[in-house]
Scaffold this active site. Sequence first.
Site, mmCIF file in Angstrom:
data_model
loop_
_atom_site.group_PDB
_atom_site.id
_atom_site.type_symbol
_atom_site.label_atom_id
_atom_site.label_comp_id
_atom_site.label_asym_id
_atom_site.label_seq_id
_atom_site.Cartn_x
_atom_site.Cartn_y
_atom_site.Cartn_z
ATOM 1 N N GLN A 606 -0.215 -2.229 0.511
ATOM 2 C CA GLN A 606 0.259 -1.642 -0.752
ATOM 3 C C GLN A 606 1.019 -2.714 -1.541
ATOM 4 O O GLN A 606 1.834 -3.426 -0.967
ATOM 5 C CB GLN A 606 1.180 -0.454 -0.483
ATOM 6 C CG GLN A 606 0.542 0.688 0.296
ATOM 7 C CD GLN A 606 -0.469 1.492 -0.519
ATOM 8 O OE1 GLN A 606 -0.588 1.333 -1.735
ATOM 9 N NE2 GLN A 606 -1.222 2.334 0.162
ATOM 10 N N GLU A 656 -10.781 2.045 10.049
ATOM 11 C CA GLU A 656 -10.723 1.087 8.944
ATOM 12 C C GLU A 656 -11.932 0.164 8.997
ATOM 13 O O GLU A 656 -12.351 -0.283 10.053
ATOM 14 C CB GLU A 656 -9.401 0.291 9.053
ATOM 15 C CG GLU A 656 -9.298 -0.985 8.265
ATOM 16 C CD GLU A 656 -9.386 -0.798 6.757
ATOM 17 O OE1 GLU A 656 -8.743 0.109 6.206
ATOM 18 O OE2 GLU A 656 -10.125 -1.581 6.128
ATOM 19 N N ASP A 712 -6.633 7.771 2.860
ATOM 20 C CA ASP A 712 -6.130 6.899 1.790
ATOM 21 C C ASP A 712 -7.260 5.953 1.393
ATOM 22 O O ASP A 712 -7.225 4.758 1.683
ATOM 23 C CB ASP A 712 -4.912 6.123 2.349
ATOM 24 C CG ASP A 712 -4.254 5.257 1.280
ATOM 25 O OD1 ASP A 712 -4.644 5.340 0.107
ATOM 26 O OD2 ASP A 712 -3.345 4.488 1.643
ATOM 27 N N CYS A 740 -5.494 6.479 -5.071
ATOM 28 C CA CYS A 740 -5.108 5.479 -6.078
ATOM 29 C C CYS A 740 -5.966 5.666 -7.327
ATOM 30 O O CYS A 740 -5.827 4.921 -8.285
ATOM 31 C CB CYS A 740 -5.247 4.064 -5.514
ATOM 32 S SG CYS A 740 -6.883 3.730 -4.861
ATOM 33 N N GLU A 784 -0.183 6.761 -8.344
ATOM 34 C CA GLU A 784 -0.650 7.172 -7.020
ATOM 35 C C GLU A 784 -0.387 8.681 -6.891
ATOM 36 O O GLU A 784 0.640 9.163 -7.384
ATOM 37 C CB GLU A 784 0.163 6.398 -5.975
ATOM 38 C CG GLU A 784 -0.445 6.338 -4.612
ATOM 39 C CD GLU A 784 -1.471 5.218 -4.439
ATOM 40 O OE1 GLU A 784 -1.655 4.392 -5.367
ATOM 41 O OE2 GLU A 784 -2.096 5.192 -3.369
HETATM 42 C C1 LIG Z 1 -6.143 2.150 -0.477
HETATM 43 S S1 LIG Z 1 -6.365 1.208 0.985
HETATM 44 C C2 LIG Z 1 -5.285 2.042 2.064
HETATM 45 C C3 LIG Z 1 -4.890 1.301 3.293
HETATM 46 C C4 LIG Z 1 -3.708 1.848 4.075
HETATM 47 N N1 LIG Z 1 -3.785 3.273 4.245
HETATM 48 C C5 LIG Z 1 -2.404 1.427 3.453
HETATM 49 O O1 LIG Z 1 -1.674 2.284 2.943
HETATM 50 O O2 LIG Z 1 -2.112 0.248 3.495
HETATM 51 C C6 LIG Z 1 -7.976 1.642 1.418
HETATM 52 C C7 LIG Z 1 -8.457 1.034 2.705
HETATM 53 O O3 LIG Z 1 -9.737 1.594 2.977
HETATM 54 C C8 LIG Z 1 -10.548 0.615 3.564
HETATM 55 N N2 LIG Z 1 -11.931 1.073 3.409
HETATM 56 C C9 LIG Z 1 -12.742 0.947 2.340
HETATM 57 N N3 LIG Z 1 -13.925 1.544 2.563
HETATM 58 C C10 LIG Z 1 -13.839 2.084 3.804
HETATM 59 C C11 LIG Z 1 -14.748 2.827 4.610
HETATM 60 N N4 LIG Z 1 -15.958 3.127 4.169
HETATM 61 N N5 LIG Z 1 -14.350 3.213 5.827
HETATM 62 C C12 LIG Z 1 -13.109 2.909 6.293
HETATM 63 N N6 LIG Z 1 -12.218 2.186 5.583
HETATM 64 C C13 LIG Z 1 -12.571 1.784 4.349
HETATM 65 C C14 LIG Z 1 -10.160 -0.642 2.829
HETATM 66 O O4 LIG Z 1 -10.521 -1.780 3.577
HETATM 67 C C15 LIG Z 1 -8.662 -0.464 2.682
HETATM 68 O O5 LIG Z 1 -7.981 -1.028 3.759
#
Ligand SMILES: C[S@@+](CC[C@H](N)C(=O)[O-])C[C@H]1O[C@@H](n2cnc3c(N)ncnc32)[C@H](O)[C@@H]1O
Length: 792
Positions: A606, A656, A712, A740, A784
């Site tokens: 974040q 993830e 998220d 987001c 957010e």
């Molecule tokens: C908005 S971030 C949130 C990360 C974490 N929850 C945080 O607060 O730091 C979204 C996350 O989703 C992951 N992501 C994107 N597509 C995804 C998928 N298809 N399956 C799992 N994770 C995914 C990204 O790599 C990223 O780390």
Amino acid sequence: MAGQRKHYGGKKRKASDGPRDDVHPGHLTKNDECKIIVLNFGQWSEKDELVKVLDANNHAYKAVQKLNKLSYGFIIYESKEQRDAALEVLANVEWKNGEKLEVKPALPKRSVKPMATADEPKEPGQLKTVIEAVTPWHNVDYAEQLERKEDAMKKVLIKIVRQTRKDFADKAKRVVEERNRLRKAQKVASMDDVVGGPKLEVPVPEWLDATGELYLVANDTLYQQIMTSTDAPWEAKAKAEGIVGLISFTSELVGAHKEGALLTYQKHTQSWMPLSNGPAAAITSLASLRGHLLCATANGEIVRRVVKGRRDSIEWMTLASGLGAITAMTVHQGFLYIATTSGWSKAPLGPEATTVLVFEPAPEMAFQDVSGLTSHDSKLIFIQKTGDHLSLVHAETDGTVVSSTKIDVATAVTSFASHKGLCCPMERIAPSPVLEGYRNKCEFTFGYDVDKKPVVGFRVGMYKEGVVAVGSPEDCINVPQVMKDICKTFQTYLATSTLPVYDVLTHEGVWRLLTIRLSQRTNQIMLMVQANPTDVDAAVWATEKTALVSTLTAAHPGISSMFVQEYTGVSAPAEDHPIDHVYGATTIEEELLGLKFRISAQAFFQVNTPGAEVLYSLVKRFAAADDKTQVYDVCCGTGTIGICVASEARKVIGVELCKAATDDAAVNADLNAVKNITFINSKAEDVMKELLRKKPEGEGAEFVQQAVAIVDPPRAGLHTKVLRSLRDTRPVKRIVYVSCNPTVSLINDAATLCGPSTSNLRGDPFKPVFAAPVDMFPHTEHCEMIIVFERV
Ligand SMILES: C[S@@+](CC[C@H](N)C(=O)[O-])C[C@H]1O[C@@H](n2cnc3c(N)ncnc32)[C@H](O)[C@@H]1O
């Protein structure tokens, strides 16, 4: 980096040479004319999904394009004619969940206009200052920024109701069509005799009634009618002593008190909260015009509320006067209608309507004794005294009465309004604890400024609008000073470098992006330089990297880690595109809520550290996990949320996509001695179904009674497969959705979680029960949003 390096070793071009003038940057290629954009690609992250759909429909095309990061994709055709013909066909093609493809011709690259330079006339709005481009709300008082974001988030909650309602209505229609088809096929007269097929009844969840309510105040009581039918019962909801005006204003129900105060109705506590002072004269009626609150006053004026700051300084601007005794008013189809004791008038709502209103008679509305007026779904609805009772009248704009129903709860009404409610209560927006220099990560672009001098900073407008000029970040209030200083050092370095900056229009040049990460609690700094050294001699490139590292680290001893990423592609590289470690440590460490987190260069974190603490504290509260709860942290990044809630849950499983992030997450669990958490490196859509179905395992598994999913996702939202699995898994009682991109993907995903079940979407729907916006990005419009969903 494979391949031969050439050209720049011979010092052909330098950064200070400026962009090439001989290449016309806005050229239109044949392909640009032949593309269709598929707007609702969002839930399918890979292009193969579209290829399958197109192939299943025998659709001819040349190629499909889709970037993982974007929620839309393109279909490319051989010719413009083929593209145009395809548009009509595609409009009837469905994704595999039955949703129609949303298609339109893609904008030709013509929209990428030549970079405007200082001596060229600028198109209005095209070029901005860096501060305008990066922090467009820098001039707006922070309290007002919060107000705007809250209003935008309320609209999200209203749209969730609308979208879900529409899905229920569409399903009901499909069911009737299917029953009709079967009736014809079975040659029976009545729907009741149809054998097989879906049941006619499609029950609509109660929370969706929030779309339409009428409110009136009579006998010092607030009454509500859910707008299911004109004779639906009026229910007493709350005390409303002295309320003389009502209006649905920015999705709240606002009341005017006879002593001058404006109040908002709190649905969940059935009470009234102060909003602001009213005008000096007594209010008789309220209206809402383009986000402004209007009051009709007892002295025959209409005044507009002018808010300075966050509701603390209120002024009243007179828009019209000498109107007599106004008993009711409403905005309806481009007019402000008023009912007075001597008849109706209306004022057209042109651009000047928020400063002056000019009324004309409305003889078509020949109704006397009107004490309340509102506009709903293209009808005027008003309360009229007829004989000894009150009637609720629905009328067309030409005065034709559609229905007139006796109101049996009162003989006199002091105020009346229609209201579209939110799908669930929303907390006040949580402000960012820090307003300046709050970004712990910034991505700076190398480019040329409007005077064609090389610069590292931010683009001064949108690339898609043709803006490629870059400006220095010096004035950006959200960027920490140390990052600005590093940019300055890099810029000085560019003047001596033999390598030019990358030109996005010609795709020539070397220096592309500089990403800086700053741990706000440990002050460690990580740098990632993205470059395109294709045409650079290998030895020159190696020397350049060494010189760069020593220049930057000598000037900024806080730099603890440095990477270089070689990238030749046109758009953004894939998440896992390799990076070379060139200096110091490979990770930095940050602290959140007293816990430590290792962060790798490619892992998400974040961007506002104190803001993330606010966000995570709310998520933890809303997840309400206990020792009988298994928590799924979907899209868990470096494991931050899961690790924060682990102490309250029996077990946490994080999922993830990014390998570097799950590696960090595992280290982070150890760093914080969290034992009841595991991480899975995978796309969530590939594993969630199986994970959710699996019986809890490990120590204490027998005590697990419920599952809570904290999701998220990235801006595109959750993959449909994940949404389906969450819905179809009964033990998932609660979903805490952190978004987001609330104005787009959250609305779609909420409708999928809460909408009618279909053959693809099984399981009982969820309903939104609570929402809380968090401001993680002061001075920008981004917000957010957390919504908690529970099973209906
Ligand atoms: C908005 S971030 C949130 C990360 C974490 N929850 C945080 O607060 O730091 C979204 C996350 O989703 C992951 N992501 C994107 N597509 C995804 C998928 N298809 N399956 C799992 N994770 C995914 C990204 O790599 C990223 O780390």
